[in-house]
Design a protein around this motif. Structure first.
Motif, PDB file in Angstrom:
ATOM      1  N   LEU A  73      15.918   2.971  16.739  1.00 18.33           N
ATOM      2  CA  LEU A  73      16.136   1.623  16.219  1.00 18.33           C
ATOM      3  C   LEU A  73      17.641   1.421  16.097  1.00 18.33           C
ATOM      4  CD1 LEU A  73      14.846  -0.976  14.882  1.00 18.33           C
ATOM      5  CD2 LEU A  73      15.381   0.138  12.704  1.00 18.33           C
ATOM      6  N   ILE A  74      18.135   0.327  16.636  1.00 18.78           N
ATOM      7  CA  ILE A  74      19.570   0.050  16.584  1.00 18.78           C
ATOM      8  C   ILE A  74      19.822  -1.229  15.805  1.00 18.78           C
ATOM      9  CG2 ILE A  74      21.658  -0.413  17.919  1.00 18.78           C
ATOM     10  CD1 ILE A  74      20.326   1.082  20.264  1.00 18.78           C
ATOM     11  N   LEU A  75      20.598  -1.089  14.720  1.00 14.27           N
ATOM     12  CA  LEU A  75      21.111  -2.259  14.006  1.00 14.27           C
ATOM     13  C   LEU A  75      22.541  -2.439  14.505  1.00 14.27           C
ATOM     14  CD1 LEU A  75      19.922  -1.337  10.384  1.00 14.27           C
ATOM     15  CD2 LEU A  75      18.694  -2.611  12.140  1.00 14.27           C
ATOM     16  N   PRO A  76      22.828  -3.487  15.249  1.00 18.94           N
ATOM     17  CA  PRO A  76      24.098  -3.547  15.979  1.00 18.94           C
ATOM     18  C   PRO A  76      25.346  -3.608  15.109  1.00 18.94           C
ATOM     19  CG  PRO A  76      22.865  -5.594  16.219  1.00 18.94           C
ATOM     20  CD  PRO A  76      21.957  -4.619  15.558  1.00 18.94           C
ATOM     21  N   HIS A  77      25.283  -4.298  14.003  1.00 12.68           N
ATOM     22  CA  HIS A  77      26.448  -4.411  13.116  1.00 12.68           C
ATOM     23  C   HIS A  77      25.951  -4.287  11.671  1.00 12.68           C
ATOM     24  CE1 HIS A  77      28.731  -5.810  16.566  1.00 12.68           C
ATOM     25  NE2 HIS A  77      27.792  -6.701  16.802  1.00 12.68           N
ATOM     26  N   ALA A  78      25.878  -3.057  11.208  1.00 17.13           N
ATOM     27  CA  ALA A  78      25.276  -2.813   9.894  1.00 17.13           C
ATOM     28  C   ALA A  78      26.104  -3.453   8.777  1.00 17.13           C
ATOM     29  CB  ALA A  78      25.143  -1.318   9.647  1.00 17.13           C
ATOM     30  N   THR A  79      25.404  -4.019   7.810  1.00 18.40           N
ATOM     31  CA  THR A  79      26.041  -4.557   6.608  1.00 18.40           C
ATOM     32  C   THR A  79      25.490  -3.801   5.402  1.00 18.40           C
ATOM     33  OG1 THR A  79      24.376  -6.225   6.092  1.00 18.40           O
ATOM     34  CG2 THR A  79      26.060  -6.823   7.724  1.00 18.40           C
ATOM     35  N   LEU A  80      26.114  -4.020   4.255  1.00 15.32           N
ATOM     36  CA  LEU A  80      25.666  -3.346   3.040  1.00 15.32           C
ATOM     37  C   LEU A  80      24.208  -3.699   2.731  1.00 15.32           C
ATOM     38  CD1 LEU A  80      28.836  -3.782   0.781  1.00 15.32           C
ATOM     39  CD2 LEU A  80      28.182  -1.807   2.172  1.00 15.32           C
ATOM     40  N   ARG A  81      23.809  -4.911   3.117  1.00 15.44           N
ATOM     41  CA  ARG A  81      22.434  -5.344   2.833  1.00 15.44           C
ATOM     42  C   ARG A  81      21.403  -4.629   3.697  1.00 15.44           C
ATOM     43  NH1 ARG A  81      23.169 -11.721   3.209  1.00 15.44           N
ATOM     44  NH2 ARG A  81      24.545 -11.009   4.871  1.00 15.44           N
ATOM     45  N   ASP A  82      21.864  -3.874   4.691  1.00 16.95           N
ATOM     46  CA  ASP A  82      20.943  -3.092   5.519  1.00 16.95           C
ATOM     47  C   ASP A  82      20.607  -1.745   4.889  1.00 16.95           C
ATOM     48  OD1 ASP A  82      22.614  -4.376   8.423  1.00 16.95           O
ATOM     49  OD2 ASP A  82      20.675  -5.000   7.605  1.00 16.95           O
ATOM     50  N   THR A  83      21.213  -1.422   3.762  1.00 20.32           N
ATOM     51  CA  THR A  83      20.872  -0.182   3.065  1.00 20.32           C
ATOM     52  C   THR A  83      19.422  -0.271   2.611  1.00 20.32           C
ATOM     53  OG1 THR A  83      23.128   0.303   2.322  1.00 20.32           O
ATOM     54  CG2 THR A  83      21.317   1.213   1.008  1.00 20.32           C
ATOM     55  N   ALA A  84      18.599   0.673   3.097  1.00 21.35           N
ATOM     56  CA  ALA A  84      17.157   0.616   2.861  1.00 21.35           C
ATOM     57  C   ALA A  84      16.517   1.893   3.390  1.00 21.35           C
ATOM     58  CB  ALA A  84      16.546  -0.594   3.582  1.00 21.35           C
ATOM     59  N   VAL A  85      15.234   2.038   3.117  1.00 16.10           N
ATOM     60  CA  VAL A  85      14.439   3.093   3.742  1.00 16.10           C
ATOM     61  C   VAL A  85      13.779   2.488   4.974  1.00 16.10           C
ATOM     62  CG1 VAL A  85      12.527   4.711   3.509  1.00 16.10           C
ATOM     63  CG2 VAL A  85      14.021   4.257   1.552  1.00 16.10           C
ATOM     64  N   TYR A  86      13.968   3.134   6.109  1.00 16.78           N
ATOM     65  CA  TYR A  86      13.437   2.653   7.380  1.00 16.78           C
ATOM     66  C   TYR A  86      12.266   3.528   7.809  1.00 16.78           C
ATOM     67  CZ  TYR A  86      17.375  -0.476   7.781  1.00 16.78           C
ATOM     68  OH  TYR A  86      18.267  -1.499   7.561  1.00 16.78           O
ATOM     69  N   PHE A 102       2.345   5.135   6.417  1.00 21.24           N
ATOM     70  CA  PHE A 102       3.762   5.307   6.162  1.00 21.24           C
ATOM     71  C   PHE A 102       4.085   6.771   5.917  1.00 21.24           C
ATOM     72  CE2 PHE A 102       5.506   1.023   5.662  1.00 21.24           C
ATOM     73  CZ  PHE A 102       4.366   0.259   5.522  1.00 21.24           C
ATOM     74  N   GLY A 103       5.178   7.221   6.522  1.00 26.46           N
ATOM     75  CA  GLY A 103       5.713   8.540   6.202  1.00 26.46           C
ATOM     76  C   GLY A 103       6.770   8.391   5.126  1.00 26.46           C
ATOM     77  N   THR A 104       7.729   9.298   5.132  1.00 27.44           N
ATOM     78  CA  THR A 104       8.781   9.253   4.117  1.00 27.44           C
ATOM     79  C   THR A 104       9.995   8.474   4.576  1.00 27.44           C
ATOM     80  OG1 THR A 104       9.529  11.402   4.897  1.00 27.44           O
ATOM     81  CG2 THR A 104       8.080  11.390   2.973  1.00 27.44           C
ATOM     82  N   GLY A 105      10.081   8.167   5.868  1.00 28.13           N
ATOM     83  CA  GLY A 105      11.148   7.320   6.360  1.00 28.13           C
ATOM     84  C   GLY A 105      12.539   7.926   6.316  1.00 28.13           C
ATOM     85  N   THR A 106      13.519   7.104   6.714  1.00 33.07           N
ATOM     86  CA  THR A 106      14.934   7.471   6.682  1.00 33.07           C
ATOM     87  C   THR A 106      15.658   6.543   5.722  1.00 33.07           C
ATOM     88  OG1 THR A 106      14.997   8.243   8.976  1.00 33.07           O
ATOM     89  CG2 THR A 106      17.091   7.578   7.991  1.00 33.07           C
ATOM     90  N   LEU A 107      16.334   7.118   4.756  1.00 29.83           N
ATOM     91  CA  LEU A 107      17.171   6.317   3.870  1.00 29.83           C
ATOM     92  C   LEU A 107      18.514   6.105   4.544  1.00 29.83           C
ATOM     93  CD1 LEU A 107      17.911   4.908   1.247  1.00 29.83           C
ATOM     94  CD2 LEU A 107      18.500   7.154   0.286  1.00 29.83           C
ATOM     95  N   LEU A 108      18.765   4.869   4.954  1.00 26.24           N
ATOM     96  CA  LEU A 108      20.045   4.513   5.577  1.00 26.24           C
ATOM     97  C   LEU A 108      20.970   3.978   4.498  1.00 26.24           C
ATOM     98  CD1 LEU A 108      21.823   3.993   8.106  1.00 26.24           C
ATOM     99  CD2 LEU A 108      20.864   1.682   8.128  1.00 26.24           C
ATOM    100  N   ALA A 109      22.099   4.615   4.338  1.00 24.65           N
ATOM    101  CA  ALA A 109      23.108   4.153   3.388  1.00 24.65           C
ATOM    102  C   ALA A 109      24.282   3.604   4.184  1.00 24.65           C
ATOM    103  CB  ALA A 109      23.551   5.298   2.482  1.00 24.65           C
ATOM    104  N   VAL A 110      24.525   2.315   4.065  1.00 24.14           N
ATOM    105  CA  VAL A 110      25.663   1.689   4.742  1.00 24.14           C
ATOM    106  C   VAL A 110      26.847   1.726   3.785  1.00 24.14           C
ATOM    107  CG1 VAL A 110      26.552  -0.374   5.866  1.00 24.14           C
ATOM    108  CG2 VAL A 110      24.121   0.228   6.068  1.00 24.14           C
ATOM    109  N   GLN A 111      27.922   2.337   4.232  1.00 26.98           N
ATOM    110  CA  GLN A 111      29.095   2.547   3.391  1.00 26.98           C
ATOM    111  C   GLN A 111      30.171   1.508   3.681  1.00 26.98           C
ATOM    112  OE1 GLN A 111      28.768   4.861   1.205  1.00 26.98           O
ATOM    113  NE2 GLN A 111      27.119   6.124   2.040  1.00 26.98           N
ATOM    114  N   PRO A 112      30.825   0.987   2.637  1.00 19.55           N
ATOM    115  CA  PRO A 112      31.878  -0.020   2.852  1.00 19.55           C
ATOM    116  C   PRO A 112      33.105   0.585   3.486  1.00 19.55           C
ATOM    117  CG  PRO A 112      31.690   0.550   0.530  1.00 19.55           C
ATOM    118  CD  PRO A 112      30.555   1.238   1.219  1.00 19.55           C
TER     119      PRO A 112
END
Lengths: 112, 114
Positions: A73-86, A102-112
């Motif tokens: 999965l590609i989020l082309p320009h990540a923002t802080l609001r994209d921080t979530a479990v995918y 649902f599995g446990t997913g990936t926690l994506l942390a978008v850093q400023p």
């Protein structure tokens, strides 16, 4: 339904592309690959899904390998609001239901 | 806004009580799903209805029941509540049961058992 495997967590810099991998080596020919995300305790949000071909919508792109054993999965320009479990989920029309496992997913942390 | 409406947003009650959670699907969606999310179990599928009939059951306790009405809204009834039933309960809906149809989720009902 095929089991999916995702890394538990990833970091991404704001403004950069976020590439989230998913392995589904036992996926069958009629199983779709779905991606959802959950921001904090909100309801899961549908992102994108595909069967064989790569897909793109206003939120993201989905790249599925030719052998269908993995996807990204590609989020082309990540923002802080994209921080979530995918969550990456294989969905099969078997047993007359398209329920989501649902599995446990990936926690994506978008850093400023 | 997913178009799926769940009420109430929060519910606080005591052990042994009974509650009803309500879900209105997106306009045109015939299938409704219920999921439970607790801290130790993650998101788990409970039950699915399609056009008024039960379609699939997951790990739903016997104390829990659900139904889908002719207007397609659904209710999840939880009885003889226990502390472990404290969780977020999500409803989702989709056009059909086709695996090519994404599910859209509501904002959930947070149930707290005291």
């Amino acid at each position: 339904d095929a089991k999916t495997t995702q890394p538990p967590s990833m970091d991404c810099a704001e403004g950069r592309a976020a590439n989230l991998p998913c392995n589904h080596s036992t996926i069958s020919g009629n199983e779709y690959v779905y991606w959802y995300r959950q921001i904090h305790s909100q309801g899961p949000q549908y992102i994108i899904h595909g069967l064989k071909n790569n897909e793109t919508n206003e939120m993201a792109s989905l790249i599925i390998t030719e052998d269908r054993k993995s996807s990204t999965l590609i989020l082309p320009h990540a923002t802080l609001r994209d921080t979530a479990v995918y969550y990456c989920i294989a969905v099969n029309y078997g047993g007359a239901t398209n329920k989501l496992i649902f599995g446990t997913g990936t926690l994506l942390a978008v850093q400023p | 806004d997913s178009g799926v409406t769940q009420t109430p947003k929060h519910l606080i009650t005591a052990t042994g009580q009974r509650v009803t959670l309500r879900c209105s699907p997106r306009s045109g969606d015939l299938s409704v799903y219920w999921y439970q999310q607790s801290l130790d179990q993650g998101l788990q599928f409970l039950i699915q209805y399609y056009n008024g009939e039960e379609r699939a059951k997951g790990n739903i306790l016997e104390r829990f029941s659900a139904q889908q009405f002719p207007d397609l809204h659904s209710e999840l009834n939880l009885s003889s509540l226990e502390l472990g039933d404290s969780a977020l309960y999500f409803c989702a809906s989709s056009r059909t049961v086709d695996s090519n149809q994404p599910q859209h989720f509501g904002d959930g009902t947070r149930l707290s058992i005291l």
